[in-house]
Scaffold this active site. Structure first.
Site, PDB file in Angstrom:
ATOM      1  N   HIS A  99      25.856  92.036  29.060  1.00  0.00           N
ATOM      2  CA  HIS A  99      24.991  92.834  29.929  1.00  0.00           C
ATOM      3  C   HIS A  99      23.755  92.021  30.298  1.00  0.00           C
ATOM      4  O   HIS A  99      23.094  91.427  29.434  1.00  0.00           O
ATOM      5  CB  HIS A  99      24.561  94.120  29.216  1.00  0.00           C
ATOM      6  CG  HIS A  99      23.489  94.879  29.947  1.00  0.00           C
ATOM      7  ND1 HIS A  99      22.220  95.079  29.436  1.00  0.00           N
ATOM      8  CD2 HIS A  99      23.499  95.478  31.170  1.00  0.00           C
ATOM      9  CE1 HIS A  99      21.498  95.759  30.300  1.00  0.00           C
ATOM     10  NE2 HIS A  99      22.239  96.022  31.361  1.00  0.00           N
ATOM     11  N   SER A 100      23.445  91.960  31.593  1.00  0.00           N
ATOM     12  CA  SER A 100      22.226  91.327  32.083  1.00  0.00           C
ATOM     13  C   SER A 100      22.123  89.878  31.587  1.00  0.00           C
ATOM     14  O   SER A 100      23.018  89.080  31.855  1.00  0.00           O
ATOM     15  CB  SER A 100      21.023  92.169  31.657  1.00  0.00           C
ATOM     16  OG  SER A 100      19.872  91.830  32.380  1.00  0.00           O
ATOM     17  N   MET A 101      21.096  89.523  30.827  1.00  0.00           N
ATOM     18  CA  MET A 101      20.997  88.158  30.321  1.00  0.00           C
ATOM     19  C   MET A 101      22.217  87.784  29.497  1.00  0.00           C
ATOM     20  O   MET A 101      22.667  86.634  29.515  1.00  0.00           O
ATOM     21  CB  MET A 101      19.729  87.982  29.482  1.00  0.00           C
ATOM     22  CG  MET A 101      19.504  86.549  29.011  1.00  0.00           C
ATOM     23  SD  MET A 101      18.280  86.375  27.684  1.00  0.00           S
ATOM     24  CE  MET A 101      19.274  86.843  26.247  1.00  0.00           C
ATOM     25  N   GLY A 103      25.149  88.568  30.119  1.00  0.00           N
ATOM     26  CA  GLY A 103      26.165  88.151  31.069  1.00  0.00           C
ATOM     27  C   GLY A 103      25.985  86.700  31.480  1.00  0.00           C
ATOM     28  O   GLY A 103      26.958  85.960  31.645  1.00  0.00           O
ATOM     29  N   LEU A 123      28.277  92.960  33.033  1.00  0.00           N
ATOM     30  CA  LEU A 123      27.644  94.239  33.344  1.00  0.00           C
ATOM     31  C   LEU A 123      26.258  93.977  33.923  1.00  0.00           C
ATOM     32  O   LEU A 123      25.387  93.429  33.239  1.00  0.00           O
ATOM     33  CB  LEU A 123      27.521  95.097  32.077  1.00  0.00           C
ATOM     34  CG  LEU A 123      28.815  95.358  31.295  1.00  0.00           C
ATOM     35  CD1 LEU A 123      28.503  96.063  29.981  1.00  0.00           C
ATOM     36  CD2 LEU A 123      29.790  96.178  32.120  1.00  0.00           C
TER      37      LEU A 123
END
Length: 303
Positions: A99-101, A103, A123
């Site tokens: 998720h986010s970082m 990812g 995500l």
């Protein structure tokens, strides 16, 4: 039900939590910047039960040890955390979900160790950290890392203690996409109770991480290294939609086009209603998409 894990590292340990049978298909889950493994608490119980999910806390986050004194947090260090955990678990090939970082860390791991990743789930992330628009902005970002690190060392501040209500309020103010319930879940692993109140666990130095930026041209070359399928989930009210990235629209659009043209039928792009933390706030919105992706058979030939 989940179990807590600890993996020894030279400066302490990397903490993680695991769900499912240890003999199941391995899925390593990576949280976002300044979050922790609890970001997956509501999503993982909705995913296929035959998998073994391990959600780790990056160094300096959650229940993991802080890095040694004098050390900044480089982006590549988080990628190294992933490699260390995979080695400790003796995983040769596994699925990555970030998720986010997380990812971006997952993406970089894919490019460095493509033979180890069978599927990649991003995500609210495109798997890259976007490069500054010009050289001066890039230089300023690097200078800021050094100056902030030295400033923190000079101040030697004791972590501030807050009441549970104040700690949650501070977290929600810094993360407008979080619900109160989601914030409370992150806080369970992200703070420690002391006689004076709750103290955030995260290392203050992690706020000034040194990132790895890429141009679109570099991204295209790196995408060619991905060996298997990729799922990208973008929230309609998240951080990767046009109205939230007014100055970077061309970059995001070019990157999405690069994904589609390079990976073709091996990439799935899904846009869903919700915010940057949709997987935590409303996990049922994404759980079906992720479950189908996890259970689908890979058809892409190994490169």
């Amino acid at each position: 039900m989940f179990s807590e894990l600890k993996f020894p590292v030279p400066w302490g340990h990397v903490a993680a939590k695991a769900w499912g049978p240890s003999e199941g298909h391995p899925v390593l889950c990576l949280h976002g910047w300044l979050d922790n493994a609890n970001t997956f608490d509501k999503l993982i119980p909705l995913l296929p039960r035959g998998c073994y999910y391990v959600a780790m806390d990056f160094s300096g986050h959650g229940l993991s040890s802080h890095r040694p004194a004098g050390c900044p947090y480089h982006f590549l260090d988080y990628v190294t955390d992933v490699r260390r955990v995979a080695a400790a678990l003796q995983w040769k090939r596994f699925t990555l979900m970030g998720h986010s970082m997380g990812g971006a860390v997952a993406g970089m791991f894919c490019f460095l160790y493509p033979e180890m990743v069978d599927k990649l789930i991003l995500l609210e992330s495109l798997g890259f950290l976007l490069a500054p628009e010009d050289t001066e902005a890039w230089l300023k970002s690097k200078r800021r890392v050094i100056d902030r690190l030295l400033s923190l060392e000079a101040k030697q501040q004791t972590p501030k203690a807050r009441s549970p209500e104040a700690a949650l309020q501070r977290l929600l103010e810094a993360n407008s996409h979080l619900t109160a319930e989601g914030g409370a879940i992150l806080l369970q692993r992200g703070a420690t109770e002391t006689p004076a109140g709750l103290v955030y666990n995260r290392d203050m130095r992690a706020r000034t991480q040194s990132r790895e930026f890429f141009t679109v041209e570099q991204c295209v070359k790196l995408l060619q290294k991905i060996q298997d399928r990729v799922l990208i989930i973008i929230s309609q009210d998240g951080l990767l939609v046009p109205h939230n990235l007014p100055s970077r629209n061309h970059f995001v659009k070019a990157l999405q086009e690069a994904f589609e043209s390079t990976l073709k039928e091996h990439i799935q792009l899904a846009e869903v209603p919700g915010s940057h933390f949709v997987h935590l706030n409303e996990p049922e919105v994404v759980s079906g998409i992720i479950s189908n992706f996890l259970t689908a058979q890979n058809t892409r030939a190994r490169l």
